[in-house]
Design a protein around this motif. Structure first.
Motif, short mmCIF file in Angstrom:
data_model
loop_
_atom_site.label_atom_id
_atom_site.label_comp_id
_atom_site.label_asym_id
_atom_site.label_seq_id
_atom_site.Cartn_x
_atom_site.Cartn_y
_atom_site.Cartn_z
N LEU A 255 7.74 -17.68 30.65
CA LEU A 255 7.48 -17.43 29.23
C LEU A 255 8.13 -18.49 28.35
O LEU A 255 7.66 -18.76 27.24
CB LEU A 255 7.97 -16.04 28.84
N PHE A 256 9.24 -19.08 28.82
CA PHE A 256 9.85 -20.19 28.09
C PHE A 256 8.81 -21.27 27.82
O PHE A 256 8.67 -21.77 26.71
CB PHE A 256 10.97 -20.83 28.94
N TYR A 257 8.08 -21.60 28.89
CA TYR A 257 7.13 -22.70 28.78
C TYR A 257 5.91 -22.29 27.96
O TYR A 257 5.23 -23.14 27.38
CB TYR A 257 6.74 -23.17 30.19
N GLY A 258 5.63 -20.99 27.91
CA GLY A 258 4.56 -20.53 27.03
C GLY A 258 4.90 -20.79 25.59
O GLY A 258 4.08 -21.30 24.81
N ILE A 259 6.13 -20.48 25.19
CA ILE A 259 6.56 -20.69 23.80
C ILE A 259 6.65 -22.17 23.49
O ILE A 259 6.20 -22.63 22.43
CB ILE A 259 7.91 -19.99 23.56
N THR A 260 7.22 -22.95 24.41
CA THR A 260 7.34 -24.39 24.14
C THR A 260 5.98 -25.08 24.17
O THR A 260 5.77 -26.06 23.46
CB THR A 260 8.29 -25.06 25.15
N ASN A 261 5.05 -24.59 24.99
CA ASN A 261 3.70 -25.15 24.97
C ASN A 261 3.00 -24.85 23.66
O ASN A 261 2.30 -25.69 23.10
CB ASN A 261 2.87 -24.61 26.13
N LEU A 262 3.18 -23.62 23.17
CA LEU A 262 2.53 -23.22 21.92
C LEU A 262 2.94 -24.14 20.78
O LEU A 262 2.10 -24.68 20.07
CB LEU A 262 2.89 -21.77 21.58
N PHE A 263 4.24 -24.32 20.61
CA PHE A 263 4.72 -25.09 19.46
C PHE A 263 5.11 -26.52 19.81
O PHE A 263 5.01 -27.41 18.98
CB PHE A 263 5.90 -24.35 18.82
N GLY A 264 5.55 -26.75 21.06
CA GLY A 264 5.95 -28.10 21.45
C GLY A 264 4.78 -29.02 21.67
O GLY A 264 4.69 -30.09 21.06
N ILE A 265 3.84 -28.61 22.54
CA ILE A 265 2.66 -29.45 22.79
C ILE A 265 1.80 -29.54 21.54
O ILE A 265 1.30 -30.61 21.19
CB ILE A 265 1.85 -28.90 23.97
N ASN B 146 -3.68 -26.86 13.26
CA ASN B 146 -3.67 -28.02 14.17
C ASN B 146 -2.67 -27.82 15.30
O ASN B 146 -2.91 -28.28 16.43
CB ASN B 146 -3.33 -29.29 13.39
N ILE B 147 -1.54 -27.17 15.02
CA ILE B 147 -0.56 -26.89 16.08
C ILE B 147 -1.10 -25.85 17.04
O ILE B 147 -1.05 -26.01 18.27
CB ILE B 147 0.77 -26.41 15.47
N LEU B 148 -1.68 -24.77 16.49
CA LEU B 148 -2.12 -23.66 17.33
C LEU B 148 -3.36 -23.99 18.14
O LEU B 148 -3.52 -23.49 19.26
CB LEU B 148 -2.37 -22.43 16.46
N ILE B 149 -4.25 -24.81 17.60
CA ILE B 149 -5.47 -25.18 18.33
C ILE B 149 -5.13 -25.81 19.68
O ILE B 149 -5.77 -25.55 20.69
CB ILE B 149 -6.34 -26.14 17.49
N VAL B 150 -4.08 -26.63 19.67
CA VAL B 150 -3.64 -27.28 20.91
C VAL B 150 -2.66 -26.39 21.67
O VAL B 150 -2.67 -26.35 22.90
CB VAL B 150 -3.00 -28.65 20.60
N GLY B 151 -1.82 -25.66 20.94
CA GLY B 151 -0.76 -24.90 21.58
C GLY B 151 -1.18 -23.59 22.22
O GLY B 151 -0.65 -23.22 23.27
N ILE B 152 -2.14 -22.89 21.61
CA ILE B 152 -2.56 -21.58 22.14
C ILE B 152 -3.06 -21.66 23.58
O ILE B 152 -2.70 -20.80 24.40
CB ILE B 152 -3.61 -20.93 21.21
N PRO B 153 -3.87 -22.65 23.94
CA PRO B 153 -4.27 -22.75 25.35
C PRO B 153 -3.07 -22.85 26.30
O PRO B 153 -3.09 -22.30 27.40
CB PRO B 153 -5.11 -24.02 25.39
N GLY B 154 -2.01 -23.54 25.84
CA GLY B 154 -0.81 -23.63 26.66
C GLY B 154 -0.14 -22.29 26.84
O GLY B 154 0.41 -21.98 27.91
N VAL B 155 -0.17 -21.45 25.79
CA VAL B 155 0.40 -20.12 25.88
C VAL B 155 -0.38 -19.27 26.87
O VAL B 155 0.20 -18.60 27.73
CB VAL B 155 0.39 -19.42 24.50
#
Length: 458
Positions: A65-75, A245-254
């Motif tokens: 889940l760490f990586y889910g959160i960091t993917n959402l906002f980090g990527i 713009n953040i969520l469009i890319v980040g949500i798939p990572g989540v």
């Protein structure tokens, strides 16, 4: 690194050199991070207590889940930062970094609170039983209940710094914590030290992540005039433009990480029926398999700022050259690991636990993982390209296809018809199938006429 030198890196530095400068530090930090994960497994394994080792395996889905959160906002934020840099829109770069950072902080706090308040329910979901509950609870406490904020924020800082070309410092921050973790592990885990077992591994992880966060904060304060990564709350801008713009890319990572959690939880619950030795074997094999996964991730995510920058800057020949050369580097490395997994699987597993059942089962899983690696490269690379372009719908489709339609059903089917030996090849079949789809998507996306239209719209 000055702002001008970052522009030089993205625009004029020879492609081979630019790729290596962006990816090698990330790969090194990822490998060090993987080594510290293996360090937990190694020193806990030295206790010769499969229950303690099983605790680390069972907590793995929660750690994901760490990586889910960091993917959402980090990527998501780093993709927007790279594209904004390519357009010379520096104000948006700052807003993207601050917005991603503060949203990640809020979600990290929520994850801590949820696992603290619903601790018993969390342990049940993770697949604990009477023999593993206590050890798992102690490890979960340090790594997630208390460790969510420093763990997530340290990863966020590294993402944002890489987006603007500070790949070396992003990696040094992560490595500082990892190296400290490796030093602390034997002290906290083994009988000659505090003899805390899995709980000691969790405590070492918590301390190391705090140290990494301190490194990043000191660096950002010292280099505040030469970085676009912004800590000022005034730049926190949850506007429709920035957030979308953040969520469009980040949500798939989540979704990818949520599905990873589901997949890992299903796998853990299935292998639990085969006994603690098999749980430990699968956990060790999964941790060893993090080496090639981190190499793939390091190359495909490390090169993302270069791809995104040149995509926004409409320098398509340079962008395509970067993609091609990243494939060459990544597949070459993965083929070497494939051979090692199949030739020396048992000796590798025995490094962590010298047990015949664990060695045989772990080696079988490593073989299955190894054959998936070249195909995984294609899959990850295409997902990275879509993230760099700001096209989350493709990454989302890949996430669902990989887990919902392929890997999870395959785990269930292979367990039914071939038991634990069949499960080992679920990932391999999944990645081969996904790579075929990825090739067609890449051909479609990199068509010159389509690129021109896409870059105008983005």
């Amino acid at each position: 690194m000055s702002k001008d030198s970052r522009t030089t890196l993205f625009e004029t530095t020879p492609v081979w050199s630019a790729i290596l400068k962006l990816t090698i530090p990330m790969i090194l930090s990822s490998i060090v991070s993987m080594i510290y994960n293996l360090s937990d497994t190694y020193f806990v394994g030295a206790l010769n207590d499969s229950v303690q080792n099983a605790a680390i395996t069972l907590v793995a889905p929660a750690m994901t889940l760490f990586y889910g959160i960091t993917n959402l906002f980090g990527i998501g934020a780093s993709s927007l930062m790279s594209r904004s840099l390519g357009k010379k829109d520096f104000d948006t770069v700052k807003k993207a970094s601050a917005t991603g950072l503060y949203f990640a902080l809020v979600f990290a706090i929520l994850l801590s609170l949820i696992t603290l308040i619903f601790n018993r329910q969390t342990l049940n979901i993770l697949g604990t039983d009477d023999s593993t509950t206590n050890a798992t609870k102690n490890y979960l406490f340090w790594t997630v209940c208390l460790g969510s904020v420093p763990g997530i924020m340290s990863i966020m800082f590294s993402y944002l710094l890489r987006a603007e070309g500070h790949s070396m410092h992003a990696s040094l921050g992560q490595m500082s914590g990892c190296i400290l973790n490796i030093i602390l592990d034997p002290i906290f885990i083994l009988p000659f030290g505090f003899n805390l077992g899995a709980a000691g591994a969790g405590l070492a992880t918590f301390i190391s992540n705090v140290v990494a966060c301190i490194y990043f904060l000191v660096f950002l304060f010292a280099k505040k005039k030469n970085t676009f990564v912004c800590l000022k709350p005034s730049f926190f801008t949850p506007s429709k433009l920035i957030l979308s713009n953040i969520l469009i890319v980040g949500i798939p990572g989540v979704f990818q990480n949520i599905l990873n959690v589901v997949s890992m939880t299903i796998l853990n619950n299935i292998v639990a029926s085969y006994g603690t030795d098999v749980i430990a074997a699968v956990g060790i094999a999964n941790r060893i398999n993090q080496l090639p996964i981190q190499i793939v991730f390091g190359f495909t995510q490390g090169v993302m700022p270069l791809i995104g920058y040149n995509y926004a800057n409409k320098n398509f020949p340079r962008m395509k050259e970067a993609i091609k050369k990243t494939y060459i580097l990544t597949i070459s490395a993965l083929m070497c690991i494939l051979v090692a997994f199949n030739v020396a699987g048992q000796p590798i597993v025995r490094i962590f636990m010298d047990n015949d059942v664990i060695a045989q089962t772990g080696a079988w899983f490593l073989s299955g993982f190894g054959f998936s690696l070249p195909f995984m490269c294609i899959d990850f690379m295409v997902v990275g390209i879509t993230q760099a372009f700001g096209m989350g719908k493709y990454a989302l489709a890949f996430s669902f296809a990989r887990k919902v339609f392929l890997e999870i059903p395959l785990i269930l089917l292979l367990n039914k018809f071939a038991q634990v030996n069949g499960i080992a090849y679920a990932q391999c079949i999944t990645e081969i199938t996904m790579s075929i789809a990825a090739i067609f998507v890449q051909i479609h996306l990199l068509n010159n006429k389509r690129l021109s239209k896409l870059s105008i719209n983005n």
